[in-house]
Enzyme design. Sequence first.
Site: not given
Ligand code: DX5
Ligand code: ZN
Length: 229
Positions: A12, A37, A39, A41, A70, A72, A141, A146, A149, A176-178, A198-199
């Site tokens: 991401s 990816h 994001d 928002m 993606h 949101m 998710m 949002g 990290g 997606d996430g963590g 992402g992170s």
């Molecule tokens: C959250 C996003 C994710 C996010 C993932 O709202 O949809 O794609 O960037 O980031 P990490 O991998 O750091 O949780």
């Molecule tokens: Zn995402």
Amino acid sequence: MTPTRQILIAPSILSADFADFGREIRAIEDQGADWVHVDVMDGHFVPNLTFGPPAVKAFRRHVRTVMDVHLMIAPVDPFITAYADAGADILTAHVEAGPHIHRTVQAIRAAGMKAGVALNPGTPAEAAAHLIDMVDLVCVMTVNPGFGGQSFIDMTAKVRSLRAMIGDRPVHIQIDGGVDPVTAPLVVAAGADVLVAGSAVFRGGSVDAPHVYGANIRAIRDAVQHAGA
Ligand code: DX5
Ligand code: ZN
């Protein structure tokens, strides 16, 4: 025995250097990313603001793999054509974003893109049941959307339900996430095949030290190698 499915890594760019997206995208692709990816928002569906269609169109010039967008945002439908014109290959909308997700998925496909549906942590797998035959991807998710990290929320039971629901259909289960080398094997063992990170990909690296991105991507791949369900 079920054959091990190919696991795709989708970094991401929410965790990239926002002043240098072109080089960041090229760096992660050179270092082994399967998809990019993006994001999107809106400060309404989620409490953060990111990329409108012109920004996504500018990213497109640098993406050689697959641009996985993606959304949101709510509403979704008025923006589908704009993200198609921006060059999205896959467009994912949240089932929670409006009352007519079925119509939204139809419109995404009619605009020539692959269609995904995303489920927030509080939304059951069943919310995707009547959409399975018309989507290319279900995104589970594992954080409340949002922000990058955040800590992983265990959704393995939901992933298992979706895998059973999907059966042999060519529908990806994206997480997606963590996602990191510790959490990735859990979701892959439950049946996921596309990992957004992402992170865990961008941590410690930069366009001047892209090999760190490569090492981070490899660490996730190595961690899931024997976890296939
Ligand atoms: C959250 C996003 C994710 C996010 C993932 O709202 O949809 O794609 O960037 O980031 P990490 O991998 O750091 O949780
Ligand atoms: Zn995402």
